[in-house]
Design a protein around this motif. Structure first.
Motif, short mmCIF file in Angstrom:
data_model
loop_
_atom_site.label_atom_id
_atom_site.label_comp_id
_atom_site.label_asym_id
_atom_site.label_seq_id
_atom_site.Cartn_x
_atom_site.Cartn_y
_atom_site.Cartn_z
N THR A 56 0.83 -1.20 0.00
CA THR A 56 0.00 0.00 0.00
C THR A 56 0.86 1.25 0.00
N ALA A 57 1.92 1.23 0.82
CA ALA A 57 2.80 2.39 0.90
C ALA A 57 3.52 2.65 -0.42
N ALA A 58 3.92 1.59 -1.11
CA ALA A 58 4.61 1.76 -2.39
C ALA A 58 3.71 2.44 -3.41
N LEU A 59 2.44 2.05 -3.45
CA LEU A 59 1.50 2.70 -4.37
C LEU A 59 1.22 4.14 -3.95
N ARG A 60 1.08 4.37 -2.65
CA ARG A 60 0.84 5.75 -2.17
C ARG A 60 2.02 6.65 -2.48
N ALA A 61 3.22 6.07 -2.56
CA ALA A 61 4.41 6.86 -2.90
C ALA A 61 4.52 7.13 -4.39
N GLY A 62 3.62 6.57 -5.19
CA GLY A 62 3.55 6.92 -6.59
C GLY A 62 3.95 5.85 -7.58
N ALA A 63 4.32 4.64 -7.12
CA ALA A 63 4.62 3.57 -8.06
C ALA A 63 3.37 3.27 -8.89
#
Length: 329
Positions: A56-63
């Protein structure tokens, strides 16, 4: 690396540094491929939530694109929790580690992803180390960024049988590692209290010896690069970030930024700053203790937008000094 970085000084990860070091930005017409494809390997029967937090964090960071590789026993659960992801089930040992049979599923991805995160929720250090050792040459050849978290960092301690024991392991291509002080003590043999009190020297030595960017977590987090450059981020005593799952979120943010095209040092510095500022926002809104790790990621997109706007302003302001941009709380 931002211009004019002096390796003889400790650099503060503050608004001025971030303003002068803008993250790669996708074009307005870019698709998800241009925002980076990340592969996250982790999870176990007892800790499937860790990989969900990191993903979830990786997607929230823009990946832009996400693939998760986790134990076959929990793959369906993870897939239901992460509908944005492709989820691959890997064969497991009784110890909750992944067998080397997993390589057959992971090999085809090594030249199709931009970054890999290994470690969140994994529970068998020896099996994890064997898998990482098998992946390292494949990822290095493909030029894929790598973040090692949690027990995946034990790759330093579980060496291949043909490796020399007289010298520390050194990665062929720089990787990012995210230990807290207890993990750093485990990896180096240095007393934990010494690392807590004086983290700079152990972080710099590890970065140099291992060819790794070390984000050594604590109330004062230090980020050390193999060339001897050292950054620090001093929080405001936000004890709420010291909670279960918070480290998985930080690893996911860093890996997401790496997938977007940030360098290892930029991803680590920005990731630490975003994680800390997200915690500060939650502490202001909910109180300093009791907010959840899963809530940290929700703050990241707005922080990225605000910092991005400030970077644009700083770049366009004639004669503006990099340190003169105020952080939006």
């Amino acid at each position: 690396m931002p211009p004019a970085m002096d390796a003889s000084k400790v650099h503060d990860v503050d608004p001025g540094l971030l303003a002068g070091w803008p993250l790669p930005q996708p074009g307005a017409g870019g698709d998800k491929e241009l925002r980076g494809h990340i592969l996250i390997i982790g999870g176990s029967r007892e800790m499937p939530g860790a990989i969900i937090l990191a993903a979830t964090a990786a997607l929230r960071a823009g990946a832009g694109k996400l693939t998760i590789a986790t134990g076959a026993s929990v793959a369906q659960l993870v897939a239901l929790a992460m509908p944005e992801a492709r989820v691959i089930g890997l064969s497991e040992h009784d110890t909750d580690g992944f067998s080397l049979d997993a390589l057959a599923s992971l090999d085809p991805l090594t030249d199709r992803v931009d970054a890999v995160l290994v470690g969140p929720g994994m529970r068998d250090p020896a099996s994890t180390a064997h898998l990482v050792h098998a992946l390292l040459p494949r990822l290095a050849d493909a030029g894929v960024g790598l973040v090692l978290d949690a027990c995946a960092m034990d790759v330093l301690l579980h060496r291949p049988h043909d490796a020399s024991e007289s010298a520390p392991m050194r990665f062929a291509r720089p990787v990012i590692m995210t230990p807290h002080c207890g993990e750093m003590a485990h990896l180096t043999g240095i007393d934990k209290d010494c690392i807590v009190g004086l983290p700079d020297a152990p972080a710099l030595a590890a970065a140099r010896d291992w060819n790794a960017v070390i984000a050594l977590k604590g109330a004062r987090t230090v980020i050390a690069a193999p060339d001897g450059t050292l950054w620090q981020h001093e929080g405001a005593g936000n004890i709420g970030l010291a909670s279960s799952g918070s480290g998985d979120v930080l690893a996911g943010i860093i890996a997401g930024l790496l997938a977007r095209g940030a360098s290892e040092t930029q991803a680590a510095c920005w990731g630490v700053a975003l994680h800390a500022r997200a915690g500060d926002r939650l502490a202001q809104r909910l109180g300093p203790i009791g907010y959840l790790a899963r809530e940290i990621s929700m703050e990241v997109p707005a922080l990225l937008a605000q910092l991005g706007n400030q970077n644009t302003f700083a770049a366009g302001a004639a004669g503006a000094a990099p340190g003169g941009v105020a952080m939006v709380p």
